[in-house]
Design a protein around this motif. Structure first.
Motif, PDB file in Angstrom:
ATOM      1  N   ASN A  21     -32.045  65.521  39.787  1.00  0.00           N
ATOM      2  CA  ASN A  21     -30.742  66.172  39.748  1.00  0.00           C
ATOM      3  C   ASN A  21     -30.878  67.672  39.998  1.00  0.00           C
ATOM      4  O   ASN A  21     -30.048  68.282  40.677  1.00  0.00           O
ATOM      5  CB  ASN A  21     -30.082  65.915  38.392  1.00  0.00           C
ATOM      6  CG  ASN A  21     -28.686  66.484  38.306  1.00  0.00           C
ATOM      7  OD1 ASN A  21     -27.880  66.331  39.208  1.00  0.00           O
ATOM      8  ND2 ASN A  21     -28.403  67.163  37.198  1.00  0.00           N
ATOM      9  N   THR A  38     -19.761  69.309  39.871  1.00  0.00           N
ATOM     10  CA  THR A  38     -19.684  68.714  38.539  1.00  0.00           C
ATOM     11  C   THR A  38     -18.524  67.734  38.439  1.00  0.00           C
ATOM     12  O   THR A  38     -18.680  66.603  37.959  1.00  0.00           O
ATOM     13  CB  THR A  38     -19.525  69.816  37.474  1.00  0.00           C
ATOM     14  OG1 THR A  38     -20.644  70.706  37.539  1.00  0.00           O
ATOM     15  CG2 THR A  38     -19.432  69.221  36.078  1.00  0.00           C
ATOM     16  N   ARG A  41     -18.954  64.641  40.693  1.00  0.00           N
ATOM     17  CA  ARG A  41     -19.997  63.779  40.113  1.00  0.00           C
ATOM     18  C   ARG A  41     -19.398  62.844  39.078  1.00  0.00           C
ATOM     19  O   ARG A  41     -19.666  61.655  39.068  1.00  0.00           O
ATOM     20  CB  ARG A  41     -21.078  64.643  39.473  1.00  0.00           C
ATOM     21  CG  ARG A  41     -21.924  63.918  38.429  1.00  0.00           C
ATOM     22  CD  ARG A  41     -22.897  64.849  37.745  1.00  0.00           C
ATOM     23  NE  ARG A  41     -23.486  64.228  36.564  1.00  0.00           N
ATOM     24  CZ  ARG A  41     -24.584  64.668  35.972  1.00  0.00           C
ATOM     25  NH1 ARG A  41     -25.219  65.730  36.456  1.00  0.00           N
ATOM     26  NH2 ARG A  41     -25.067  64.075  34.905  1.00  0.00           N
ATOM     27  N   TRP A  42     -18.554  63.392  38.202  1.00  0.00           N
ATOM     28  CA  TRP A  42     -17.971  62.555  37.153  1.00  0.00           C
ATOM     29  C   TRP A  42     -16.886  61.641  37.694  1.00  0.00           C
ATOM     30  O   TRP A  42     -16.642  60.577  37.122  1.00  0.00           O
ATOM     31  CB  TRP A  42     -17.454  63.432  36.012  1.00  0.00           C
ATOM     32  CG  TRP A  42     -18.599  64.011  35.224  1.00  0.00           C
ATOM     33  CD1 TRP A  42     -18.962  65.315  35.125  1.00  0.00           C
ATOM     34  CD2 TRP A  42     -19.572  63.279  34.470  1.00  0.00           C
ATOM     35  NE1 TRP A  42     -20.084  65.454  34.365  1.00  0.00           N
ATOM     36  CE2 TRP A  42     -20.474  64.227  33.936  1.00  0.00           C
ATOM     37  CE3 TRP A  42     -19.758  61.926  34.189  1.00  0.00           C
ATOM     38  CZ2 TRP A  42     -21.565  63.836  33.144  1.00  0.00           C
ATOM     39  CZ3 TRP A  42     -20.832  61.545  33.401  1.00  0.00           C
ATOM     40  CH2 TRP A  42     -21.719  62.500  32.893  1.00  0.00           C
ATOM     41  N   THR A  45     -19.151  58.778  38.827  1.00  0.00           N
ATOM     42  CA  THR A  45     -19.719  58.060  37.683  1.00  0.00           C
ATOM     43  C   THR A  45     -18.663  57.252  36.957  1.00  0.00           C
ATOM     44  O   THR A  45     -18.883  56.097  36.563  1.00  0.00           O
ATOM     45  CB  THR A  45     -20.391  59.051  36.716  1.00  0.00           C
ATOM     46  OG1 THR A  45     -21.428  59.759  37.404  1.00  0.00           O
ATOM     47  CG2 THR A  45     -20.982  58.311  35.522  1.00  0.00           C
ATOM     48  N   PHE A  79     -22.080  66.623  27.847  1.00  0.00           N
ATOM     49  CA  PHE A  79     -22.015  66.445  29.295  1.00  0.00           C
ATOM     50  C   PHE A  79     -21.495  67.690  30.001  1.00  0.00           C
ATOM     51  O   PHE A  79     -22.222  68.360  30.724  1.00  0.00           O
ATOM     52  CB  PHE A  79     -21.139  65.237  29.638  1.00  0.00           C
ATOM     53  CG  PHE A  79     -21.779  63.910  29.331  1.00  0.00           C
ATOM     54  CD1 PHE A  79     -23.043  63.831  28.768  1.00  0.00           C
ATOM     55  CD2 PHE A  79     -21.118  62.731  29.606  1.00  0.00           C
ATOM     56  CE1 PHE A  79     -23.649  62.615  28.488  1.00  0.00           C
ATOM     57  CE2 PHE A  79     -21.705  61.500  29.336  1.00  0.00           C
ATOM     58  CZ  PHE A  79     -22.968  61.441  28.782  1.00  0.00           C
ATOM     59  N   SER A 190     -17.711  59.476  29.926  1.00  0.00           N
ATOM     60  CA  SER A 190     -17.520  59.871  31.323  1.00  0.00           C
ATOM     61  C   SER A 190     -16.090  60.333  31.572  1.00  0.00           C
ATOM     62  O   SER A 190     -15.854  61.306  32.301  1.00  0.00           O
ATOM     63  CB  SER A 190     -17.859  58.708  32.252  1.00  0.00           C
ATOM     64  OG  SER A 190     -19.196  58.301  32.093  1.00  0.00           O
ATOM     65  N   ALA A 225     -24.014  61.033  41.030  1.00  0.00           N
ATOM     66  CA  ALA A 225     -23.078  60.171  40.314  1.00  0.00           C
ATOM     67  C   ALA A 225     -23.754  58.889  39.853  1.00  0.00           C
ATOM     68  O   ALA A 225     -23.517  58.411  38.737  1.00  0.00           O
ATOM     69  CB  ALA A 225     -21.868  59.851  41.193  1.00  0.00           C
ATOM     70  N   GLY A 229     -25.908  60.729  36.740  1.00  0.00           N
ATOM     71  CA  GLY A 229     -24.640  60.559  36.028  1.00  0.00           C
ATOM     72  C   GLY A 229     -24.487  59.227  35.336  1.00  0.00           C
ATOM     73  O   GLY A 229     -23.784  59.125  34.326  1.00  0.00           O
TER      74      GLY A 229
END
Length: 294
Positions: A21, A38, A41-42, A45, A79, A190, A225, A229
């Motif tokens: 990462n 960021t 990515r979420w 995920t 997170f 998440s 992700a 993630g």
């Protein structure tokens, strides 16, 4: 024994993915802004978790709802908070300082585990901690330990320290997570991480620093992700479940060492003698600490 039941393989894989990462983050520079990365990515995920754990999440919704505030705090602190503070700290401090401060996480975890759970710290664990910290300092200073005498601490160091304290608290708290299955629990985290990252990316737009991803960045987002993630977080939860937060936290020190290996392999960066020394010290420290496990 299943691989998922071997804490050392689980935590080694976790830290290897986290190091990947870090490499991915460096590759993303100039292709997508940090907070945009960021948030997206979420998004990725969370989409994976909804597909994987959506039915289980609905089944366990009463327990999730009953612990909503706990899950919200864990998601924000563990997170979103750590990553945001890490990115922000980089604006004010040096990589040397950040490397040394991040190496303090295992010490914070052991102290937190003692304060929260009265988990005793053995003499061999203390020796192992010291050895791993020497390895991290060697890596952070590139073998020139005299740099420690010239370190100057500033706002960035304080932000980094707060972020590390937050991640250490998250690690300690994982031991007492609610009676919720790992995947539905992670789906909830998440969702919190995505929601709490939105103000950060909004701030990038407000300041004119937001950068939409190009094709290279989209590939990087897919990687972070799925592996950092999704896979790594579940593996880390499993590692804490198997050997507790104090011992699992010590493995965080492997992240900069893995990064020192991946950097030359993927980015063509130099692998110097101090990388090898740091690798030996960190692995040796973990071995010593594990020999004194409780």
């Amino acid at each position: 024994m299943r691989l998922n039941d071997n804490p050392y393989l689980v935590l080694a894989a976790t830290t290897l993915i986290w190091a990947g990462n870090a490499v991915a983050s460096r590759m993303a520079v100039g292709h997508v802004s940090p907070m945009m990365l960021t948030t997206l990515r979420w998004v990725g995920t969370l989409a994976i978790m909804v597909a994987v754990a959506g039915p289980a999440f609905r089944q366990e919704w009463p327990a999730i709802k009953a612990n909503a505030w706990w899950i919200a705090i864990m998601g924000v602190v563990g997170f979103t908070g750590f990553n945001a503070l890490f990115y922000l700290a980089a604006q004010y401090t040096t990589a040397v300082n950040m490397g040394i401060i991040q190496g303090s996480i295992p010490v914070m975890v052991l102290i937190g585990a003692f304060l929260a759970h009265r988990t005793r710290i053995t003499g061999l664990q203390m020796i192992g901690i010291v050895v791993t910290l020497v390895g991290i300092v060697t890596l952070a200073t590139r073998g020139h330990l005299e740099q420690l005498l010239g370190l100057a601490f500033n706002l960035g160091d304080l932000l980094m320290l707060v972020g590390c304290l937050g991640y250490a608290a998250y690690t300690v708290a994982l031991r007492d997570r609610p009676k919720i299955s790992p995947q539905p629990f992670f789906l909830g985290l998440s969702a919190v991480a995505l929601i709490s990252s939105l103000p950060l990316v909004a701030a990038e737009f407000a300041t004119g620093t937001a950068l939409w991803p190009d094709w290279k960045a989209l590939a990087i987002i897919a990687y972070v992700a799925v592996l950092p993630g999704f896979v790594a977080q579940l593996l880390f939860m499993r590692g804490v479940e198997l050997i507790g937060p104090g011992r699992a936290g010590l493995w965080v020190n492997l992240v900069p060492v893995w990064a020192a290996i991946l950097g030359p392999l993927i980015l063509g960066e130099l692998f110097a003698w101090y990388h090898a020394v740091a690798l030996v010290l960190v692995l040796g420290g973990i071995a010593v600490a594990e020999s004194g496990k409780r």
